[in-house]
Design an enzyme around this catalytic site. Structure first.
Site, mmCIF file in Angstrom:
data_model
loop_
_atom_site.group_PDB
_atom_site.id
_atom_site.type_symbol
_atom_site.label_atom_id
_atom_site.label_comp_id
_atom_site.label_asym_id
_atom_site.label_seq_id
_atom_site.Cartn_x
_atom_site.Cartn_y
_atom_site.Cartn_z
ATOM 1 N N ARG A 202 5.044 -11.557 -7.396
ATOM 2 C CA ARG A 202 4.017 -12.179 -6.567
ATOM 3 C C ARG A 202 2.667 -11.589 -6.950
ATOM 4 O O ARG A 202 2.534 -10.371 -7.109
ATOM 5 C CB ARG A 202 4.268 -11.935 -5.062
ATOM 6 C CG ARG A 202 5.407 -12.741 -4.457
ATOM 7 C CD ARG A 202 5.050 -14.218 -4.378
ATOM 8 N NE ARG A 202 6.111 -15.012 -3.777
ATOM 9 C CZ ARG A 202 7.102 -15.579 -4.426
ATOM 10 N NH1 ARG A 202 7.200 -15.407 -5.727
ATOM 11 N NH2 ARG A 202 8.007 -16.298 -3.800
ATOM 12 N N GLU B 90 -8.860 -17.330 -10.826
ATOM 13 C CA GLU B 90 -10.187 -17.176 -11.426
ATOM 14 C C GLU B 90 -10.517 -15.714 -11.691
ATOM 15 O O GLU B 90 -11.052 -15.353 -12.750
ATOM 16 C CB GLU B 90 -11.239 -17.793 -10.495
ATOM 17 C CG GLU B 90 -12.657 -17.803 -11.063
ATOM 18 C CD GLU B 90 -12.801 -18.778 -12.233
ATOM 19 O OE1 GLU B 90 -13.738 -18.582 -13.035
ATOM 20 O OE2 GLU B 90 -11.989 -19.723 -12.340
ATOM 21 N N HIS C 65 2.813 -19.469 -14.475
ATOM 22 C CA HIS C 65 3.950 -19.440 -13.541
ATOM 23 C C HIS C 65 5.203 -20.044 -14.184
ATOM 24 O O HIS C 65 5.821 -20.964 -13.662
ATOM 25 C CB HIS C 65 3.605 -20.175 -12.243
ATOM 26 C CG HIS C 65 4.430 -19.721 -11.071
ATOM 27 N ND1 HIS C 65 4.277 -20.223 -9.807
ATOM 28 C CD2 HIS C 65 5.440 -18.811 -10.993
ATOM 29 C CE1 HIS C 65 5.131 -19.636 -8.993
ATOM 30 N NE2 HIS C 65 5.848 -18.776 -9.686
#
Length: 399
Positions: free
Chosen positions: A239, A267, A280
């Site tokens: 995560r 960003e 991802h």
């Protein structure tokens, strides 16, 4: 409190594209896949955000074809007696392969080297000479003999640790909550870190495989970076929020962290130096999607048909061999004398108990009781109502 009676044909709703091999688990004679249904028996999903979604009064189970359940209102489901499942381990091999790929590629500066080589387009016959002259800027290091620290030794972490040993790395692991099943699958050559601080201090590479909780949020920060070796590589396929990004930017700038490989770009991350941002991709393989879909579907099917729970995130895992007898499945608060009150109701109906199991998880518990009697539908309805009147009962099914 609500009483739930199973319909003869159960309705399954999907909120994302679920692999067909998973949906085939539900036999057409017993189940209907209806994505327009507003009140299904169960929901299968991947990343769909359910937090603003109405939950029908017939909904008994939600299964996430993946590990994280941040997109599901788990507490609301718990209060309603809706069991939430995930699929731990179903995507473990996919994530493991990408972790090891990134580990080796970052050490050999492969990503930067490929990008630089592609920038030579248009140089024609000069490209071979330019490659020979420029390759020295991408000199890397081998992982053999280096120390990999693995934080979290669940399904993914254990696979990473075992395979890293096969690559001749030294592996040190930290997981205060390691399960017996995982311990059996973990190589005895994985060194045990007595503290996470020890792992930080001894590792050349660190990969993290833990859920996001209040305790793990921002666990990579200025204080923990100060414990690490200069130039450590950190891999995050769990995560993004496990890392304090402001502190990471500083650590990358001053060289304390040599490389940050993350599957969670944003960003801020893209502006940092020495970051390898991946889109991802951790579980993005066809095999992983199939495994997750099948596992999620089987868990829902088992629960709807037998009441058995496996891999729930909000209720205890409970299993009782299903013999076809009538079964009471009661989700309730974890308070004294709940089982006694349920069995008293059964006794008042002159019903004999053939088998029983009760398990608790924090404030909630689950009881399965097999009835060793033939019971007609009229008695079933009355029995459900009586059990449901018990204070602290959340939901009751008689299967």
């Amino acid at each position: 409190m609500n009483t739930i009676t199973l319909k003869k044909v159960k309705t399954i709703k999907t909120l994302n594209n679920i692999a067909e091999c998973g949906l085939k688990v539900f036999k057409k004679e017993q189940y209907s896949i209806d994505n327009d249904c507003s009140n299904p028996d169960a929901i299968l999903l991947r990343s769909f955000n359910m937090h603003s979604m109405e939950l029908g009064d017939q909904l008994k189970a939600i299964a996430r074809a993946g590990a994280g359940v941040n997109n599901i209102p788990v507490q609301k489901c718990t209060e309603r007696g809706i069991v939430v499942f995930n699929t731990p381990g179903a995507n473990a091999n996919a994530v493991k392969e990408l972790v090891l790929t990134s580990l080796i590629s970052s050490s050999r500066n492969l990503f930067a080297g490929v990008a630089w080589t592609k920038s030579l387009e248009g140089e024609g016959e000069q490209i071979p000479k330019l490659v020979e002259a420029g390759k020295k800027q991408f000199v890397g290091k081998e992982i053999k003999g280096k120390t990999l620290g693995v934080i979290g030794l669940g399904a993914i972490g254990a696979l990473v640790a075992n395979d890293a040993l096969d690559l001749d790395m030294d592996v040190i692991g930290f997981d205060p909550f390691i399960s017996v099943d995982t311990a059996w699958n973990l190589s005895r050559n994985v060194q045990r870190a007595m503290t996470i601080e020890q792992l930080f201090a001894e590792s050349d590479y660190i990969t993290v495989h833990v859920p996001l909780t209040n305790d793990t949020r921002g666990m990579f920060n200025e204080a923990t970076f100060s414990l690490m070796k200069p130039g450590v590589h950190i891999l995050n396929f769990s995560r993004g929020e496990l890392v304090n990004e402001e502190d990471m930017a500083v650590a990358l700038e001053n060289g304390k962290v040599g490389m940050y490989i993350t599957d969670f770009p944003n960003e801020t991350i893209l502006k940092m130096k020495n970051v390898i941002p991946l889109p991802h991709l951790g579980a993005s393989t066809k095999e992983s999607e199939d495994n997750c879909a099948i596992m999620a579907a089987r868990q829902v099917k088992e629960f709807l048909e037998t009441g058995n729970i496996k891999n729930s995130v909000n209720f205890p895992n409970v299993a009782l061999p299903y013999t076809g007898l009538r079964r009471v499945a009661a989700l309730h608060q974890n308070v004294p004398n709940m089982v006694g009150q349920i069995t008293t109701v059964l006794s008042n109906y002159n019903l004999n108990i053939a088998d029983m199991v009760n398990r608790s998880r924090n404030e909630y518990a689950y009881t399965l009781i097999d009835i060793d009697n033939q019971v007609n539908e009229e008695i079933i309805s009355s029995l459900e109502n009586k059990i449901n009147q018990i204070s602290g009962m959340i939901s009751v099914r008689i299967i």
